[in-house]
Design a protein around this motif. Sequence first.
Motif, PDB file in Angstrom:
ATOM      1  N   LEU A  66       0.849  -1.191   0.000  1.00 47.96           N
ATOM      2  CA  LEU A  66       0.000   0.000   0.000  1.00 47.96           C
ATOM      3  C   LEU A  66       0.883   1.238   0.000  1.00 47.96           C
ATOM      4  CD1 LEU A  66       0.019   1.278   3.116  1.00 47.96           C
ATOM      5  CD2 LEU A  66      -1.546  -0.603   3.543  1.00 47.96           C
ATOM      6  N   ALA A  67       0.327   2.349  -0.454  1.00 51.05           N
ATOM      7  CA  ALA A  67       1.038   3.626  -0.494  1.00 51.05           C
ATOM      8  C   ALA A  67       0.018   4.741  -0.394  1.00 51.05           C
ATOM      9  CB  ALA A  67       1.852   3.754  -1.780  1.00 51.05           C
ATOM     10  N   HIS A  68       0.459   5.885   0.129  1.00 51.00           N
ATOM     11  CA  HIS A  68      -0.447   7.017   0.311  1.00 51.00           C
ATOM     12  C   HIS A  68       0.143   8.263  -0.329  1.00 51.00           C
ATOM     13  CE1 HIS A  68      -1.698  10.642   2.725  1.00 51.00           C
ATOM     14  NE2 HIS A  68      -2.840  10.231   2.229  1.00 51.00           N
ATOM     15  N   SER A  69      -0.674   8.996  -1.071  1.00 51.82           N
ATOM     16  CA  SER A  69      -0.305  10.291  -1.623  1.00 51.82           C
ATOM     17  C   SER A  69      -1.085  11.362  -0.903  1.00 51.82           C
ATOM     18  CB  SER A  69      -0.588  10.359  -3.123  1.00 51.82           C
ATOM     19  OG  SER A  69      -0.447  11.695  -3.590  1.00 51.82           O
ATOM     20  N   TYR A  76      -3.502   3.843  -2.034  1.00 52.34           N
ATOM     21  CA  TYR A  76      -3.414   2.857  -3.116  1.00 52.34           C
ATOM     22  C   TYR A  76      -3.104   1.482  -2.532  1.00 52.34           C
ATOM     23  CZ  TYR A  76      -2.656   7.356  -5.386  1.00 52.34           C
ATOM     24  OH  TYR A  76      -2.765   8.667  -5.775  1.00 52.34           O
ATOM     25  N   LEU A  77      -3.839   0.464  -2.993  1.00 52.20           N
ATOM     26  CA  LEU A  77      -3.642  -0.908  -2.551  1.00 52.20           C
ATOM     27  C   LEU A  77      -3.303  -1.767  -3.766  1.00 52.20           C
ATOM     28  CD1 LEU A  77      -6.674  -1.417  -0.103  1.00 52.20           C
ATOM     29  CD2 LEU A  77      -4.465  -0.346   0.350  1.00 52.20           C
ATOM     30  N   LEU A  78      -2.245  -2.559  -3.645  1.00 53.53           N
ATOM     31  CA  LEU A  78      -1.826  -3.447  -4.730  1.00 53.53           C
ATOM     32  C   LEU A  78      -2.180  -4.881  -4.383  1.00 53.53           C
ATOM     33  CD1 LEU A  78      -0.287  -3.880  -7.433  1.00 53.53           C
ATOM     34  CD2 LEU A  78       1.796  -4.170  -6.045  1.00 53.53           C
ATOM     35  N   ARG A  82      -4.654  -6.574  -9.508  1.00 55.74           N
ATOM     36  CA  ARG A  82      -5.249  -5.254  -9.716  1.00 55.74           C
ATOM     37  C   ARG A  82      -4.637  -4.223  -8.769  1.00 55.74           C
ATOM     38  NH1 ARG A  82      -8.131  -8.078  -6.202  1.00 55.74           N
ATOM     39  NH2 ARG A  82      -9.185  -7.038  -4.456  1.00 55.74           N
ATOM     40  N   LEU A  83      -4.933  -2.966  -9.076  1.00 57.67           N
ATOM     41  CA  LEU A  83      -4.567  -1.837  -8.235  1.00 57.67           C
ATOM     42  C   LEU A  83      -5.845  -1.090  -7.886  1.00 57.67           C
ATOM     43  CD1 LEU A  83      -2.252   0.042  -7.134  1.00 57.67           C
ATOM     44  CD2 LEU A  83      -2.401   1.247  -9.315  1.00 57.67           C
ATOM     45  N   THR A 102     -11.421   3.335  -7.097  1.00 57.13           N
ATOM     46  CA  THR A 102     -11.110   3.300  -8.519  1.00 57.13           C
ATOM     47  C   THR A 102     -10.205   2.102  -8.735  1.00 57.13           C
ATOM     48  OG1 THR A 102     -11.250   5.698  -8.748  1.00 57.13           O
ATOM     49  CG2 THR A 102      -9.999   4.505 -10.424  1.00 57.13           C
ATOM     50  N   THR A 103     -10.577   1.211  -9.646  1.00 57.77           N
ATOM     51  CA  THR A 103      -9.849  -0.044  -9.840  1.00 57.77           C
ATOM     52  C   THR A 103      -9.212  -0.088 -11.222  1.00 57.77           C
ATOM     53  OG1 THR A 103     -11.348  -1.232  -8.360  1.00 57.77           O
ATOM     54  CG2 THR A 103     -10.029  -2.558  -9.863  1.00 57.77           C
TER      55      THR A 103
END
Length: 334
Positions: A66-69, A76-78, A82-83, A102-103
């Motif tokens: 996961l990452a955050h902007s 964001y989850l990987l 899918r993302l 949003t996928t």
Amino acid sequence: MKKLWPLPLALLGLILSACTGSQEPPLPALVAMGGEGEVRFFRARDLQGGTPNPVGTWTTPSLQDLAHSQTFGQLYLLFPDRLEAYSTQGFSENGAPQASPTTANLPPGVDCTEGYLRLGQNRLLAHCPNATRAFLFSLDGSGSLEEADLTDLAPEVRLALFSQGGQELLAYMTRQALGYRPSNNPTGTPKLEKALDPQASQGPYDLQMDRLQGRLRLLGLAATLAEVRLYTLEGESQSRKVLGDFPQPSRLALDPVGGMVVFGRGFQVLLPGESGVQREFRTYTAGLVGQDGYLYLVQGQALEVYDLVPSPPLFLRSLNLGFSPTTLAFIPVE
């Protein structure tokens, strides 16, 4: 080092200039921890204070990273196939409501198990090492996945995004070289590659773009049989720094405000104040430097919290999380 944090989240990224470690008022924030098919959200100040009770839990089977902007307000989850991108609007210290994502589906046949995410300025990189493929996605959640061209890059390559001249370049590190090039045109410009001298025999373990202290550079970790090295590519110059003995894979935890730490078997603080190797007989599998100037390190189900303002860092406490996270993200909230 006392700093007052501005309250409006929209202004936070523009005027952050120093860390707050151990000071009041604390920066309102959540720490997201992903692992064992879940994402759990904790108040940062609860972790610092010794009460690791999640304020929200998402069920996320097969989550890889996961990452955050903060700029785009997205988490964001990987997953292997899918993302997913989730708006963090509505997140607070009291909870993390899960809206519809949003996928972006990966191409058929691509398995991104053991994949990871790297943030750029405007795009997100998802690298799927087992499939030897990588994809770019707009941080605002618009558009579709765009595949990066990995021609001539070794299978063990580590990837990141590097911003230069308005472009998001594909940064790469192998055991032989550190460099960057256009993501879809390996022979295009701007392009730079520097050989690692001497070449690494283990890794590469990690590669990240660094914006600490207003600089723009690439930081990569690799090793010889005896030592871990931090390689830096800044401008036209490449340099290396010998770190303490990390016999196992090592990773970088860094934040443009909070500082920079290398962790693996033990950890070593490089910024804001350099320390020697700490806790060298423990193996850490996940780590995070927050904008609040605190370091969060995971060993199994245990979380250790350190204040980075003192040098060497001040150990605050060890907490039992009740699960074993593999990826962390820091999410400032209003």
